[in-house]
Design an enzyme around this catalytic site. Structure first.
Site, PDB file in Angstrom:
ATOM      1  N   VAL A  14      -0.853  -9.453   2.714  1.00  0.00           N
ATOM      2  CA  VAL A  14      -0.610 -10.115   1.422  1.00  0.00           C
ATOM      3  C   VAL A  14      -0.953 -11.603   1.506  1.00  0.00           C
ATOM      4  O   VAL A  14      -1.651 -12.143   0.636  1.00  0.00           O
ATOM      5  CB  VAL A  14       0.868  -9.938   0.978  1.00  0.00           C
ATOM      6  CG1 VAL A  14       1.168 -10.787  -0.244  1.00  0.00           C
ATOM      7  CG2 VAL A  14       1.173  -8.479   0.704  1.00  0.00           C
ATOM      8  N   THR A  89       9.084  -7.964   5.241  1.00  0.00           N
ATOM      9  CA  THR A  89      10.435  -7.607   4.807  1.00  0.00           C
ATOM     10  C   THR A  89      10.634  -6.136   5.156  1.00  0.00           C
ATOM     11  O   THR A  89      10.631  -5.273   4.281  1.00  0.00           O
ATOM     12  CB  THR A  89      10.612  -7.818   3.290  1.00  0.00           C
ATOM     13  OG1 THR A  89       9.576  -7.103   2.601  1.00  0.00           O
ATOM     14  CG2 THR A  89      10.540  -9.277   2.913  1.00  0.00           C
ATOM     15  N   THR A 124       7.425  -8.214  -1.467  1.00  0.00           N
ATOM     16  CA  THR A 124       8.412  -7.479  -2.270  1.00  0.00           C
ATOM     17  C   THR A 124       9.797  -7.729  -1.692  1.00  0.00           C
ATOM     18  O   THR A 124      10.042  -7.442  -0.519  1.00  0.00           O
ATOM     19  CB  THR A 124       8.077  -5.980  -2.242  1.00  0.00           C
ATOM     20  OG1 THR A 124       6.717  -5.845  -2.664  1.00  0.00           O
ATOM     21  CG2 THR A 124       8.973  -5.187  -3.164  1.00  0.00           C
ATOM     22  N   ASN A 206       6.087   0.043  -8.746  1.00  0.00           N
ATOM     23  CA  ASN A 206       5.720   0.930  -7.636  1.00  0.00           C
ATOM     24  C   ASN A 206       6.425   2.283  -7.749  1.00  0.00           C
ATOM     25  O   ASN A 206       5.811   3.337  -7.543  1.00  0.00           O
ATOM     26  CB  ASN A 206       6.048   0.275  -6.290  1.00  0.00           C
ATOM     27  CG  ASN A 206       4.887  -0.563  -5.779  1.00  0.00           C
ATOM     28  OD1 ASN A 206       3.876  -0.699  -6.458  1.00  0.00           O
ATOM     29  ND2 ASN A 206       5.026  -1.126  -4.596  1.00  0.00           N
ATOM     30  N   PHE A 247      -3.934   7.042 -11.782  1.00  0.00           N
ATOM     31  CA  PHE A 247      -2.805   7.543 -10.972  1.00  0.00           C
ATOM     32  C   PHE A 247      -2.368   8.929 -11.409  1.00  0.00           C
ATOM     33  O   PHE A 247      -1.184   9.227 -11.524  1.00  0.00           O
ATOM     34  CB  PHE A 247      -1.643   6.533 -10.978  1.00  0.00           C
ATOM     35  CG  PHE A 247      -1.777   5.577  -9.836  1.00  0.00           C
ATOM     36  CD1 PHE A 247      -2.787   4.646  -9.827  1.00  0.00           C
ATOM     37  CD2 PHE A 247      -0.936   5.650  -8.739  1.00  0.00           C
ATOM     38  CE1 PHE A 247      -2.970   3.793  -8.751  1.00  0.00           C
ATOM     39  CE2 PHE A 247      -1.107   4.801  -7.653  1.00  0.00           C
ATOM     40  CZ  PHE A 247      -2.128   3.875  -7.665  1.00  0.00           C
ATOM     41  N   GLY A 255       1.668   7.869  -0.094  1.00  0.00           N
ATOM     42  CA  GLY A 255       2.224   7.197   1.083  1.00  0.00           C
ATOM     43  C   GLY A 255       1.803   5.750   1.108  1.00  0.00           C
ATOM     44  O   GLY A 255       1.619   5.138   0.062  1.00  0.00           O
ATOM     45  N   CYS A 258       3.967   0.806   0.988  1.00  0.00           N
ATOM     46  CA  CYS A 258       4.750   0.298  -0.154  1.00  0.00           C
ATOM     47  C   CYS A 258       5.531   1.360  -0.921  1.00  0.00           C
ATOM     48  O   CYS A 258       6.745   1.232  -1.101  1.00  0.00           O
ATOM     49  CB  CYS A 258       3.823  -0.435  -1.108  1.00  0.00           C
ATOM     50  SG  CYS A 258       2.910  -1.744  -0.303  1.00  0.00           S
ATOM     51  N   LYS A 261       8.658   2.961   0.892  1.00  0.00           N
ATOM     52  CA  LYS A 261       9.658   1.921   1.161  1.00  0.00           C
ATOM     53  C   LYS A 261      10.288   1.425  -0.152  1.00  0.00           C
ATOM     54  O   LYS A 261      11.504   1.303  -0.258  1.00  0.00           O
ATOM     55  CB  LYS A 261       8.967   0.759   1.897  1.00  0.00           C
ATOM     56  CG  LYS A 261       9.782  -0.481   2.089  1.00  0.00           C
ATOM     57  CD  LYS A 261       9.085  -1.479   2.995  1.00  0.00           C
ATOM     58  CE  LYS A 261       7.895  -2.194   2.374  1.00  0.00           C
ATOM     59  NZ  LYS A 261       8.179  -3.203   1.365  1.00  0.00           N
ATOM     60  N   LYS A 319      -5.014   6.361   2.551  1.00  0.00           N
ATOM     61  CA  LYS A 319      -5.993   6.531   1.479  1.00  0.00           C
ATOM     62  C   LYS A 319      -7.315   6.008   2.007  1.00  0.00           C
ATOM     63  O   LYS A 319      -7.360   5.411   3.098  1.00  0.00           O
ATOM     64  CB  LYS A 319      -5.578   5.789   0.207  1.00  0.00           C
ATOM     65  CG  LYS A 319      -5.504   4.295   0.395  1.00  0.00           C
ATOM     66  CD  LYS A 319      -5.215   3.598  -0.924  1.00  0.00           C
ATOM     67  CE  LYS A 319      -5.131   2.105  -0.733  1.00  0.00           C
ATOM     68  NZ  LYS A 319      -4.876   1.399  -1.975  1.00  0.00           N
TER      69      LYS A 319
HETATM   70  C1  UGA Z   1       0.593   0.082  -3.984  1.00  0.00           C
HETATM   71  C2  UGA Z   1       0.481  -0.302  -5.472  1.00  0.00           C
HETATM   72  O1  UGA Z   1      -0.512   0.514  -6.120  1.00  0.00           O
HETATM   73  C3  UGA Z   1       0.109  -1.770  -5.632  1.00  0.00           C
HETATM   74  O2  UGA Z   1       0.085  -2.129  -7.006  1.00  0.00           O
HETATM   75  C4  UGA Z   1       1.160  -2.623  -4.904  1.00  0.00           C
HETATM   76  O3  UGA Z   1       0.856  -4.007  -4.961  1.00  0.00           O
HETATM   77  C5  UGA Z   1       1.219  -2.198  -3.434  1.00  0.00           C
HETATM   78  O4  UGA Z   1       1.552  -0.791  -3.356  1.00  0.00           O
HETATM   79  C6  UGA Z   1       2.273  -3.028  -2.763  1.00  0.00           C
HETATM   80  O5  UGA Z   1       3.457  -2.908  -3.140  1.00  0.00           O
HETATM   81  O6  UGA Z   1       1.944  -3.905  -1.946  1.00  0.00           O
HETATM   82  P1  UGA Z   1      -1.129   0.646  -2.020  1.00  0.00           P
HETATM   83  O7  UGA Z   1       0.066   0.896  -1.155  1.00  0.00           O
HETATM   84  O8  UGA Z   1      -2.256  -0.146  -1.471  1.00  0.00           O
HETATM   85  O9  UGA Z   1      -0.684  -0.092  -3.392  1.00  0.00           O
HETATM   86  O10 UGA Z   1      -1.663   2.069  -2.386  1.00  0.00           O
HETATM   87  P2  UGA Z   1      -2.138   2.871  -3.703  1.00  0.00           P
HETATM   88  O11 UGA Z   1      -3.565   2.667  -3.967  1.00  0.00           O
HETATM   89  O12 UGA Z   1      -1.207   2.606  -4.812  1.00  0.00           O
HETATM   90  O13 UGA Z   1      -1.936   4.371  -3.174  1.00  0.00           O
HETATM   91  C7  UGA Z   1      -0.642   4.832  -2.756  1.00  0.00           C
HETATM   92  C8  UGA Z   1      -0.694   6.299  -2.433  1.00  0.00           C
HETATM   93  O14 UGA Z   1      -0.883   7.068  -3.626  1.00  0.00           O
HETATM   94  C9  UGA Z   1      -1.818   6.701  -1.479  1.00  0.00           C
HETATM   95  O15 UGA Z   1      -1.322   7.615  -0.532  1.00  0.00           O
HETATM   96  C10 UGA Z   1      -2.852   7.334  -2.408  1.00  0.00           C
HETATM   97  O16 UGA Z   1      -3.672   8.267  -1.778  1.00  0.00           O
HETATM   98  C11 UGA Z   1      -1.960   7.976  -3.438  1.00  0.00           C
HETATM   99  N1  UGA Z   1      -2.622   8.201  -4.742  1.00  0.00           N
HETATM  100  C12 UGA Z   1      -2.987   7.145  -5.517  1.00  0.00           C
HETATM  101  C13 UGA Z   1      -2.847   9.496  -5.163  1.00  0.00           C
HETATM  102  O17 UGA Z   1      -2.493  10.483  -4.463  1.00  0.00           O
HETATM  103  N2  UGA Z   1      -3.438   9.697  -6.383  1.00  0.00           N
HETATM  104  C14 UGA Z   1      -3.797   8.677  -7.187  1.00  0.00           C
HETATM  105  O18 UGA Z   1      -4.314   8.933  -8.309  1.00  0.00           O
HETATM  106  C15 UGA Z   1      -3.586   7.365  -6.748  1.00  0.00           C
END
Ligand code: UGA
Length: 440
Positions: A14, A89, A124, A206, A247, A255, A258, A261, A319
């Site tokens: 971050v 954190t 966060t 989130n 989404f 997973g 973020c 948690k 991802k």
């Molecule tokens: C997430 C949030 O999307 C961000 O907005 C936030 O700032 C961040 O956490 C954080 O709190 O720092 P991130 O953890 O990078 O971001 O991951 P995402 O892109 O949101 O994906 C999270 C999970 O959802 C992954 O396992 C991904 O594969 C899954 N996912 C996402 C799906 O299964 N389908 C989707 O359509 C989108």
């Protein structure tokens, strides 16, 4: 441009992204970190994480002289007007974030801050942290602002440069607006709130996204049993502007560092305040079930037992576009398979070393390419949506395997190509394709 220098304390994911991008917007930014080796590497332009466009952003910042790295929090904070706290954190073990590092740093830098300085929480943090920091710093001439980040790993630089909104919360409105002004060039709406609302906006966002994913994954479970297709359903739902198309991609559960948690932390915050919030428990339970379902399909494809059976995994990171394995659904599924005796070999373009068995992950040998990962495998499971998995030669893949099952957790494999290579394609959220009958 804002008058006053920016300090960013903590050069993790971050902090580094925020610092480099703020410099990219024309601000003068000094990033401080406790790790002298990391500071030296960053000063040479060596970025320790896989994050698209971040190397360039850091290189340009260094070249322009607007981005510098120093050792220690006080060295960065002294003389700065804006001090962003981008510190770890971690989960304290009881669902609550452990804020010791944040408070220690605030206590350390507090006396060194200029009058009129603004301390900003970017990581966060639980509701009430801004007010707690105000007490820790204990200076009437220093304001505290909550400014949560909404960056996604893998696209963080682009997310920073094209935000949907900037959230700033403070009991000092002028300080909140001054922080929002740092992002003025981005043209995003600024949402100015109380510090508590700002802190909750992050958790609520989130947890809501995690809930949306759990919902579509459960619809997927239903779809495959009634002969529907979850991708078609998501498409049909997404046109409703109240729902939106994003989404809604079903997969092997959500997973990353973020969502798990923050969903747990929000549940704890609600419980601590005696507020019943059953959706949060259901969101996590549905996610566990999504991972169980993938393991069930692999076991069925292997003929009913996984004991001593070789299973190939394509994808390990949580991802695509990141090398981050924290709370990866791929590892959660792998853990279920290993617990039943499966022997796991994987390929992931961002992972080169074998995964050592630990508390939260099974031992997995890592292959250098997709074909060597499948040698001798009874079943192939696709767990991360790396685009290259759609390009792999399935005939060549089949040659190395002893079984003919592909469990496609990410909808990456073309059913027709799979069928002509002799595979049974077992997708999530829609009925399976069978090579023999050529039917669903
Ligand atoms: C997430 C949030 O999307 C961000 O907005 C936030 O700032 C961040 O956490 C954080 O709190 O720092 P991130 O953890 O990078 O971001 O991951 P995402 O892109 O949101 O994906 C999270 C999970 O959802 C992954 O396992 C991904 O594969 C899954 N996912 C996402 C799906 O299964 N389908 C989707 O359509 C989108």
């Amino acid at each position: 441009m804002a008058d006053g220098r920016i300090a960013v304390i903590g050069s993790g994911y971050v902090g580094l992204t925020s610092g480099a991008c703020l410099a990219g917007l024309g601000h003068e930014v000094v990033c401080g970190d406790i790790d002298a080796g990391k500071v030296a590497a960053l000063a040479r332009g060596e970025v320790p994480i896989l994050e698209s466009g971040l190397d360039d952003m850091v290189a340009r910042g260094l070249e322009s002289g607007r981005l510098t790295f120093v050792h220690g929090a006080v060295a960065a904070a002294r003389g700065a007007k804006y001090i962003f706290l981008c510190l770890p954190t971690p989960d304290g073990g009881d669902g609550r974030a452990d804020l010791r590092i944040v408070h220690d740093v605030v206590a350390e830098i507090g006396p060194a801050l200029d009058a009129g300085a603004i301390l900003i929480t970017k990581s966060t943090v639980p509701v009430g942290t801004a007010r707690d920091i105000t007490a820790t710093v204990n200076r009437a001439d220093v304001a505290v602002v909550s400014n949560p980040e909404f960056l996604q790993e893998g696209t963080a630089v682009s997310n920073f440069m094209h935000p949907d909104r900037i959230v700033v919360g403070s009991s000092d409105r002028a300080a909140a607006e001054a922080v929002a002004d740092l992002y003025q060039a981005l043209g995003a709406p600024a949402v100015v709130t109380s510090p508590e609302s700002s802190e909750l906006i992050k958790y609520a966002s989130n947890a809501f996204l995690a809930m949306k994913l759990s919902f579509i994954n459960s619809i997927g479970a239903l779809a495959e049993t009634v002969g529907a297709d979850v991708a078609e359903i998501a498409n049909g739902m997404g046109f409703d502007e109240r729902i939106g198309p994003k989404f809604l991609k079903s997969g092997p559960g959500w997973g990353g560092s973020c969502f798990p948690k923050d969903t747990r932390a929000l549940a704890t915050i609600a419980a601590d305040h005696d507020v019943s919030f059953p959706l949060l428990q259901a969101t996590t339970l549905s996610n566990d079930q999504a991972q169980d379902r993938v393991a069930d399909k692999v076991r069925a494809a292997a003929g009913g037992s996984l004991a001593g059976v070789r299973i190939a995994l394509w994808g390990l990171t949580f991802k695509a576009g990141t090398d981050d394995l924290r709370d990866s659904p791929a590892l959660a599924v792998a853990g279920r398979l290993a617990a039943e005796g499966a022997v796991l070999r994987a390929f992931d373009p961002a992972v080169s070393a074998d995964i050592k068995a630990g508390e939260d992950r099974p031992g997995i040998s890592v292959a250098p390419d997709p074909y060597s990962a499948v040698t001798g495998a009874a079943v192939l499971v696709v767990l991360t949506e790396w685009p290259l998995f759609a390009e792999v030669d399935l005939v060549k893949t089949a040659e190395g395997m002893i079984g003919r099952g592909i469990v496609d957790g990410r909808g990456m494999i073309d059913p027709n190509l799979a069928r002509s290579a002799g595979f049974n394609l077992i997708p999530l959220g829609r009925p399976a394709y069978h090579a023999q009958s050529g039917s669903r």
